[in-house]
Write a protein that holds these residues in place. Sequence first.
Motif, PDB file in Angstrom:
ATOM      1  N   GLY A  41       0.770  -1.233   0.000  1.00 34.60           N
ATOM      2  CA  GLY A  41       0.000   0.000   0.000  1.00 34.60           C
ATOM      3  C   GLY A  41       0.801   1.283   0.000  1.00 34.60           C
ATOM      4  N   ALA A  42       2.102   1.200  -0.177  1.00 33.66           N
ATOM      5  CA  ALA A  42       2.913   2.416  -0.194  1.00 33.66           C
ATOM      6  C   ALA A  42       2.614   3.249  -1.441  1.00 33.66           C
ATOM      7  N   VAL A  43       2.786   4.548  -1.307  1.00 32.36           N
ATOM      8  CA  VAL A  43       2.588   5.479  -2.420  1.00 32.36           C
ATOM      9  C   VAL A  43       3.884   6.255  -2.626  1.00 32.36           C
ATOM     10  N   ILE A  44       4.372   6.234  -3.858  1.00 29.77           N
ATOM     11  CA  ILE A  44       5.584   6.966  -4.221  1.00 29.77           C
ATOM     12  C   ILE A  44       5.164   8.156  -5.073  1.00 29.77           C
ATOM     13  N   ALA A  66       4.989  -0.342   4.933  1.00 28.02           N
ATOM     14  CA  ALA A  66       3.617  -0.478   4.455  1.00 28.02           C
ATOM     15  C   ALA A  66       2.850   0.826   4.654  1.00 28.02           C
ATOM     16  N   ASN A  67       2.090   1.201   3.646  1.00 28.41           N
ATOM     17  CA  ASN A  67       1.224   2.386   3.656  1.00 28.41           C
ATOM     18  C   ASN A  67       1.985   3.705   3.789  1.00 28.41           C
ATOM     19  N   ALA A  68       3.281   3.677   3.587  1.00 34.20           N
ATOM     20  CA  ALA A  68       4.052   4.922   3.610  1.00 34.20           C
ATOM     21  C   ALA A  68       3.696   5.776   2.401  1.00 34.20           C
ATOM     22  N   VAL A  69       3.799   7.083   2.563  1.00 33.31           N
ATOM     23  CA  VAL A  69       3.639   8.018   1.454  1.00 33.31           C
ATOM     24  C   VAL A  69       4.976   8.741   1.299  1.00 33.31           C
ATOM     25  N   VAL A  70       5.682   8.413   0.244  1.00 28.26           N
ATOM     26  CA  VAL A  70       7.048   8.900   0.058  1.00 28.26           C
ATOM     27  C   VAL A  70       7.012  10.209  -0.717  1.00 28.26           C
ATOM     28  N   THR A  71       7.336  11.296  -0.044  1.00 28.87           N
ATOM     29  CA  THR A  71       7.298  12.625  -0.643  1.00 28.87           C
ATOM     30  C   THR A  71       8.690  13.222  -0.833  1.00 28.87           C
ATOM     31  N   LYS A  72       9.715  12.539  -0.287  1.00 30.74           N
ATOM     32  CA  LYS A  72      11.098  13.003  -0.427  1.00 30.74           C
ATOM     33  C   LYS A  72      11.985  11.832  -0.816  1.00 30.74           C
ATOM     34  N   ASP A  73      13.127  12.145  -1.435  1.00 32.98           N
ATOM     35  CA  ASP A  73      14.061  11.097  -1.827  1.00 32.98           C
ATOM     36  C   ASP A  73      14.477  10.257  -0.620  1.00 32.98           C
ATOM     37  N   VAL A  74      14.763   8.978  -0.881  1.00 32.29           N
ATOM     38  CA  VAL A  74      15.166   8.049   0.175  1.00 32.29           C
ATOM     39  C   VAL A  74      16.611   7.624  -0.080  1.00 32.29           C
ATOM     40  N   ALA A  75      17.451   7.745   0.930  1.00 24.83           N
ATOM     41  CA  ALA A  75      18.866   7.407   0.802  1.00 24.83           C
ATOM     42  C   ALA A  75      19.052   5.896   0.672  1.00 24.83           C
ATOM     43  N   PRO A  76      20.163   5.472   0.075  1.00 23.11           N
ATOM     44  CA  PRO A  76      20.432   4.034  -0.017  1.00 23.11           C
ATOM     45  C   PRO A  76      20.422   3.365   1.356  1.00 23.11           C
ATOM     46  N   TYR A  77      19.856   2.178   1.403  1.00 19.44           N
ATOM     47  CA  TYR A  77      19.827   1.331   2.605  1.00 19.44           C
ATOM     48  C   TYR A  77      19.147   1.990   3.806  1.00 19.44           C
ATOM     49  N   ILE A 136      15.606   2.728   5.890  1.00 14.56           N
ATOM     50  CA  ILE A 136      14.246   2.262   6.119  1.00 14.56           C
ATOM     51  C   ILE A 136      13.388   3.473   6.453  1.00 14.56           C
ATOM     52  N   VAL A 137      12.297   3.665   5.705  1.00 16.24           N
ATOM     53  CA  VAL A 137      11.399   4.783   5.961  1.00 16.24           C
ATOM     54  C   VAL A 137       9.983   4.262   6.142  1.00 16.24           C
ATOM     55  N   ALA A 138       9.169   5.009   6.882  1.00 17.28           N
ATOM     56  CA  ALA A 138       7.781   4.626   7.101  1.00 17.28           C
ATOM     57  C   ALA A 138       6.991   5.867   7.489  1.00 17.28           C
ATOM     58  N   GLY A 139       5.657   5.763   7.371  1.00 19.28           N
ATOM     59  CA  GLY A 139       4.793   6.836   7.813  1.00 19.28           C
ATOM     60  C   GLY A 139       4.233   7.675   6.689  1.00 19.28           C
ATOM     61  N   ASN A 140       3.401   8.639   7.057  1.00 20.48           N
ATOM     62  CA  ASN A 140       2.779   9.557   6.110  1.00 20.48           C
ATOM     63  C   ASN A 140       2.872  10.984   6.673  1.00 20.48           C
ATOM     64  N   PRO A 141       3.784  11.776   6.091  1.00 16.46           N
ATOM     65  CA  PRO A 141       4.748  11.429   5.048  1.00 16.46           C
ATOM     66  C   PRO A 141       5.856  10.535   5.593  1.00 16.46           C
ATOM     67  N   ALA A 142       6.487   9.782   4.694  1.00 18.59           N
ATOM     68  CA  ALA A 142       7.518   8.836   5.110  1.00 18.59           C
ATOM     69  C   ALA A 142       8.713   9.570   5.717  1.00 18.59           C
ATOM     70  N   ARG A 143       9.198   9.026   6.826  1.00 16.58           N
ATOM     71  CA  ARG A 143      10.371   9.580   7.518  1.00 16.58           C
ATOM     72  C   ARG A 143      11.361   8.456   7.784  1.00 16.58           C
ATOM     73  N   PRO A 144      12.651   8.779   7.853  1.00 13.40           N
ATOM     74  CA  PRO A 144      13.647   7.737   8.140  1.00 13.40           C
ATOM     75  C   PRO A 144      13.402   7.100   9.506  1.00 13.40           C
ATOM     76  N   ILE A 145      13.461   5.779   9.558  1.00 13.72           N
ATOM     77  CA  ILE A 145      13.346   5.038  10.809  1.00 13.72           C
ATOM     78  C   ILE A 145      14.743   4.646  11.306  1.00 13.72           C
ATOM     79  N   ARG A 146      15.492   4.005  10.441  1.00 11.62           N
ATOM     80  CA  ARG A 146      16.877   3.636  10.745  1.00 11.62           C
ATOM     81  C   ARG A 146      17.504   3.091   9.471  1.00 11.62           C
ATOM     82  N   PRO A 147      18.827   3.069   9.375  1.00 16.57           N
ATOM     83  CA  PRO A 147      19.474   2.437   8.230  1.00 16.57           C
ATOM     84  C   PRO A 147      19.449   0.914   8.371  1.00 16.57           C
ATOM     85  N   ARG A 148      19.419   0.222   7.250  1.00 14.13           N
ATOM     86  CA  ARG A 148      19.505  -1.244   7.298  1.00 14.13           C
ATOM     87  C   ARG A 148      20.857  -1.689   7.832  1.00 14.13           C
TER      88      ARG A 148
END
Length: 210
Positions: free
Chosen positions: A125-128, A142-153, A155-167
Amino acid sequence: MTETDDPRFLNPQPRIHPSAHLKGVKLGKYAEVGERVILRDVTMGDFSYIERHSEGIYADIGRFCSIAPNVRINALEHPMERVTTHKISYRPNEFFKFQGIDADFRARRQGKRVSIGHDVWIGHGAVIMPAITIGHGAVIGANAVVTKDVAPYMIVAGNPARPIRPRFCQEIAISLIKLAWWDWPHTVLFDAIADIQSLGIEDFLAKWER
């Protein structure tokens, strides 16, 4: 011996569910497109798959990407600066005879391609949103709404998506990008599968870095 003739490999042709709708799409070897997926002007690399009821337009997807059901890649934008956001302003041909689409608005949409790196996992259900770049190895919750670029490796989540932690720590992420295992010949990948399954990330890098 070609890959098709090699007994270690299945048929490398893309697997497309008969209910999927594809237009202007280029798929890599072993790519999979699930039930009722809609793709328009999309490239998708080797071994990547997109699950049922997902949609994508104007996007480039790398290799080994895992895209869950109900994902929307490059969600449609509407012209909020016009008198109406309704599609009558950019697709009047759906309502009136002898009226074409708004070529300028289409060009605007085409110019905001989404770029998804290799080994990216996009949750259910994520939206890019348009013009987003997602780096190699990233994970989209799941269900994240990605409104900004995501760095390599990352992990992002939320609406709008925010960094959670690096893999992985930055040093390992850099090593993985340099290793670029997603570009290995398929025969080398075959030989590496047992180590992918059994070795920790540091041990895998120590063995396979070249």
